[in-house]
Design an enzyme around this catalytic site. Structure first.
Site, mmCIF file in Angstrom:
data_model
loop_
_atom_site.group_PDB
_atom_site.id
_atom_site.type_symbol
_atom_site.label_atom_id
_atom_site.label_comp_id
_atom_site.label_asym_id
_atom_site.label_seq_id
_atom_site.Cartn_x
_atom_site.Cartn_y
_atom_site.Cartn_z
ATOM 1 C CD GLU A 172 30.635 55.516 64.476
ATOM 2 O OE1 GLU A 172 31.420 56.696 65.570
ATOM 3 O OE2 GLU A 172 31.203 54.432 64.544
ATOM 4 C CG HIS A 206 33.214 52.211 69.296
ATOM 5 N ND1 HIS A 206 32.274 52.739 69.512
ATOM 6 C CD2 HIS A 206 33.891 52.579 67.507
ATOM 7 C CE1 HIS A 206 32.335 53.775 68.680
ATOM 8 N NE2 HIS A 206 32.806 54.170 66.995
#
Length: 342
Positions: A172, A206
């Site tokens: 990420e 997300h």
């Protein structure tokens, strides 16, 4: 002599005009802002979409995202996504930004790297989590496990721990900091725009957890599931603001990877409730009703003292974080972006 002086003055004036309007003129960005934004969206999709293309990674009521087979398949998918996105970013930085291999590594925050900057960044995060660290290490007795390293070993030996504290933070931060931020620098976004815009891609990535949550919790009201997803978007974006700030200030990818892992490990701090007492459990030792009132009162007083210390440290940590945000992220390896105007 007067004509010579006059000509000299004219040439001097022309030189000043050249310095001001031609030499000092800002060059157009190597790529357009729209291109940087489009590539950021593409990288986000490349990271997330593969989770839903294969039965081995696609969440369902029969296959949990925490199943070892699913985690392994997702790690393979994420690795492929990172390779593709990295290769594309290297090509753009070299082709349009004329960046040398060393400059590419610098923009990625990979090299050169300062371990002192990494330690200072981690100290900043530790200051912020002073309260939760007190609760975990002192109140819950986790300090001895940290010293022995037993808890960390147990966590990293599990596929869930490996995903949450290694693969997740590395992949990420690579995508949403090391790759996306240099593209925005190339497009000449300002430092403030980079800090407050790029983490939104991280937060949006997300949102797909809403779908997974609905699959595994079908009886949860839709409104509550949406609120949960919005809350997750909020705190992931807040961390993204911090990570983008630190990345620009230090040019250090390792720092934010470790900070990300640490935050994943600590979780969100508690903002209410009594420390050292589980919900629904009476304050004091399990056999408090069989022991004298003095021991019960002592346990209650200890719990109150722990709680007071926790919330004091929570506030002190937040204030300390604010005061040390700039001093502890000062670095000679900062990326070429101006964050504050002189």
């Amino acid at each position: 002599m007067a004509p010579i002086k006059t000509w000299a003055d004219r040439f001097s004036a022309l030189g000043k005009l050249y310095e001001k309007h031609l030499k000092g003129a800002q060059k157009p960005p190597a790529i357009s802002p729209n291109t940087a934004a489009a590539l950021s969206v593409i990288f986000t999709f490349i990271y997330v979409v593969p989770f839903y293309l294969s039965p081995a990674t696609r969440p369902s009521r029969q296959l949990s995202r925490d199943a070892p087979s699913s985690i392994r398949a997702r790690i393979r998918a994420v690795t492929f996504s990172c390779v593709i996105s990295t290769a594309l970013t290297v090509l753009i930085l070299h082709q349009y930004g004329n960046a040398s291999p060393r400059e590419v590594l610098k923009m990625f925050g990979v090299w050169p790297i300062s371990f002192l900057d990494t330690a200072r960044t981690l100290l900043l995060v530790i200051i912020l989590f002073a309260g939760p660290l007190f609760e975990f290490a002192i109140v819950d007795g986790g300090l001895k496990h940290w010293i022995r390293g037993t808890h960390i070993q147990e966590v990293l030996r599990s596929w869930i721990g490996y995903r949450n504290f290694v693969v997740g933070p590395v992949s990420e931060e690579l995508i949403w900091r090391a790759l996306i931020i240099p593209l925005h620098i190339l497009a000449k976004f300002s430092g403030k725009q980079i800090i407050f815009l790029t983490p939104l891609y991280f937060g949006i990535a997300h949102v797909h957890h809403l779908y997974e949550f609905r699959l595994t919790h079908p009886h949860t009201p839709v409104a509550l599931a949406i609120l949960r997803s919005l809350f997750q978007f909020t705190y992931t974006s807040l961390f993204g603001f911090f990570a983008a700030f630190v990345f620009l200030r230090t040019g250090n990818l390792l720092s934010i990877i470790l900070a990300h892992s640490f935050c994943n490990f600590m979780g969100l701090p508690r903002f209410w409730g009594r420390v050292g007492v589980e919900a629904g459990v009476p304050i004091g030792p399990p056999d408090a009703d069989k022991r004298n009132d003095e021991n019960v009162d002592c346990a209650r007083a200890k719990s109150v003292a722990w709680t007071a210390a926790y919330y004091v440290l929570l506030v002190v940590g937040a204030v300390g974080f604010y005061l040390q945000l700039f001093p502890l992220t000062e670095s000679s390896y900062a990326l070429p972006v101006v964050l504050t105007e002189e």
